[in-house]
Design a protein around this motif. Structure first.
Motif, PDB file in Angstrom:
ATOM      1  N   LYS A   1      -9.576  15.851  -9.847  1.00 42.77           N
ATOM      2  CA  LYS A   1      -9.224  14.564  -9.826  1.00 42.77           C
ATOM      3  C   LYS A   1      -8.208  14.121 -11.007  1.00 42.77           C
ATOM      4  O   LYS A   1      -9.059  14.341 -11.972  1.00 42.77           O
ATOM      5  CB  LYS A   1     -10.032  13.340  -9.295  1.00 42.77           C
TER       6      LYS A   1
ATOM      7  N   LEU B   1      -0.051  14.303  -2.045  1.00 46.52           N
ATOM      8  CA  LEU B   1      -1.332  14.949  -1.316  1.00 46.52           C
ATOM      9  C   LEU B   1      -1.362  14.990   0.145  1.00 46.52           C
ATOM     10  O   LEU B   1      -1.828  15.848   0.818  1.00 46.52           O
ATOM     11  CB  LEU B   1      -2.622  14.251  -1.726  1.00 46.52           C
TER      12      LEU B   1
ATOM     13  N   SER C   1      -9.982  18.378   4.334  1.00 47.78           N
ATOM     14  CA  SER C   1      -8.995  17.139   3.884  1.00 47.78           C
ATOM     15  C   SER C   1     -10.129  15.891   3.696  1.00 47.78           C
ATOM     16  O   SER C   1     -10.008  15.035   2.940  1.00 47.78           O
ATOM     17  CB  SER C   1      -8.020  16.908   4.650  1.00 47.78           C
TER      18      SER C   1
ATOM     19  N   PHE D   1     -11.175  14.736   0.327  1.00 43.90           N
ATOM     20  CA  PHE D   1     -10.347  13.639  -0.057  1.00 43.90           C
ATOM     21  C   PHE D   1     -10.781  12.509   0.460  1.00 43.90           C
ATOM     22  O   PHE D   1     -10.021  11.220  -0.108  1.00 43.90           O
ATOM     23  CB  PHE D   1      -8.858  13.954  -0.055  1.00 43.90           C
TER      24      PHE D   1
ATOM     25  N   HIS E   1      -5.695   6.083  -7.811  1.00 48.41           N
ATOM     26  CA  HIS E   1      -4.411   7.319  -7.635  1.00 48.41           C
ATOM     27  C   HIS E   1      -3.147   6.381  -7.486  1.00 48.41           C
ATOM     28  O   HIS E   1      -3.112   5.334  -6.842  1.00 48.41           O
ATOM     29  CB  HIS E   1      -4.592   8.268  -6.740  1.00 48.41           C
TER      30      HIS E   1
ATOM     31  N   SER F   1      -3.570  13.047   7.245  1.00 41.58           N
ATOM     32  CA  SER F   1      -3.172  14.572   7.173  1.00 41.58           C
ATOM     33  C   SER F   1      -3.403  15.045   8.550  1.00 41.58           C
ATOM     34  O   SER F   1      -2.559  15.928   8.890  1.00 41.58           O
ATOM     35  CB  SER F   1      -3.705  15.056   6.231  1.00 41.58           C
TER      36      SER F   1
ATOM     37  N   TYR G   1       1.005  10.060  -6.104  1.00 42.58           N
ATOM     38  CA  TYR G   1       0.209  11.119  -5.928  1.00 42.58           C
ATOM     39  C   TYR G   1      -0.579  11.134  -4.308  1.00 42.58           C
ATOM     40  O   TYR G   1      -0.574  12.113  -3.856  1.00 42.58           O
ATOM     41  CB  TYR G   1      -0.992  10.886  -6.752  1.00 42.58           C
ATOM     42  N   ASP G   2      -0.753  10.042  -3.915  1.00 46.92           N
ATOM     43  CA  ASP G   2      -1.407  10.038  -2.506  1.00 46.92           C
ATOM     44  C   ASP G   2      -0.456  10.653  -1.467  1.00 46.92           C
ATOM     45  O   ASP G   2      -0.501  11.248  -0.439  1.00 46.92           O
ATOM     46  CB  ASP G   2      -1.796   8.645  -1.925  1.00 46.92           C
TER      47      ASP G   2
ATOM     48  N   HIS H   1      -7.149   9.920   3.636  1.00 40.09           N
ATOM     49  CA  HIS H   1      -6.254  11.213   3.537  1.00 40.09           C
ATOM     50  C   HIS H   1      -6.470  12.131   4.516  1.00 40.09           C
ATOM     51  O   HIS H   1      -5.649  12.730   5.160  1.00 40.09           O
ATOM     52  CB  HIS H   1      -6.495  11.694   2.045  1.00 40.09           C
TER      53      HIS H   1
ATOM     54  N   TYR I   1     -11.368  21.536  -7.311  1.00 42.70           N
ATOM     55  CA  TYR I   1     -10.490  20.444  -7.406  1.00 42.70           C
ATOM     56  C   TYR I   1     -10.927  19.501  -8.826  1.00 42.70           C
ATOM     57  O   TYR I   1     -12.076  18.889  -8.781  1.00 42.70           O
ATOM     58  CB  TYR I   1     -10.422  19.651  -5.988  1.00 42.70           C
TER      59      TYR I   1
END
Length: 174
Positions: free
Chosen positions: A170, A11, A50, A54, A3, A62, A7-8, A58, A168
């Motif tokens: 990707k 997210l 999360s 992910f 990614h 988060s 994007y990261d 991530h 989801y």
């Protein structure tokens, strides 16, 4: 699949915001908690989602950001450094274990991941309270609330993670 960094960043920002919201607006202060310790909230649900959906990076970022910001903005600033470390480690551990088998789709590994990361959280906050309160006994009163958070994360987070994994998509590599 790789990614982009943008994007990261987006997210992690979204997951952090959701973690903050789940922690901030859906919580109770149990009568057995001392000086803010042992707050029961459903922020763990977002850590579970999360990390399982992910992955470890991530999940760690988060969890640390969402709950760290909660502490800083909700009158628990003394807890923020501990929360950032403990919740970051929790999200990383949960993501790591859950992705050991079948990329977060194995219920056995997911349950083990929640339990192991939950134990890490409970032990981490126990020692954080030892540092804050200066004794080994007072922190014991917060353990029931911490256990409750882990159980709620397990019971609500695993089904929600399964649902998010199904819907989801990707993004494809550019």
């Amino acid at each position: 699949m790789n990614h982009s960094k943008a994007y990261d960043l987006v997210l992690i920002s979204l997951l952090s915001a959701l973690t903050y919201l789940f922690t901030r607006f859906i919580n109770i202060q149990p009568p057995f908690a001392l000086n803010g310790g042992g707050l029961i909230h459903i922020g763990n649900v977002m850590i579970v989602v999360s990390s399982i959906v992910f992955g470890k990076k991530h999940g760690a970022a988060s969890a640390a950001l969402g709950m760290g910001i909660f502490d800083l903005t909700s009158g628990y600033a003394i807890w923020a450094p501990f929360t950032i470390l403990i919740r970051g480690a929790m999200g990383y551990t949960l993501g790591y274990i859950s992705h050991m088998k079948n990329n977060g789709n194995n219920i056995f590994y997911n349950v083990i991941a929640v339990i192991v990361s939950g134990i890490l959280m409970i032990v981490g906050y126990y020692f954080a309270q030892v540092i804050i309160y200066g004794n080994w006994v007072t922190p014991i009163a917060s353990i029931p609330g911490d256990i409750t958070q882990v159980v709620v994360g397990l019971v609500l987070g695993l089904p929600l993670a399964a649902i998010v994994k199904k819907i989801y998509r990707k993004p494809s590599a550019s």
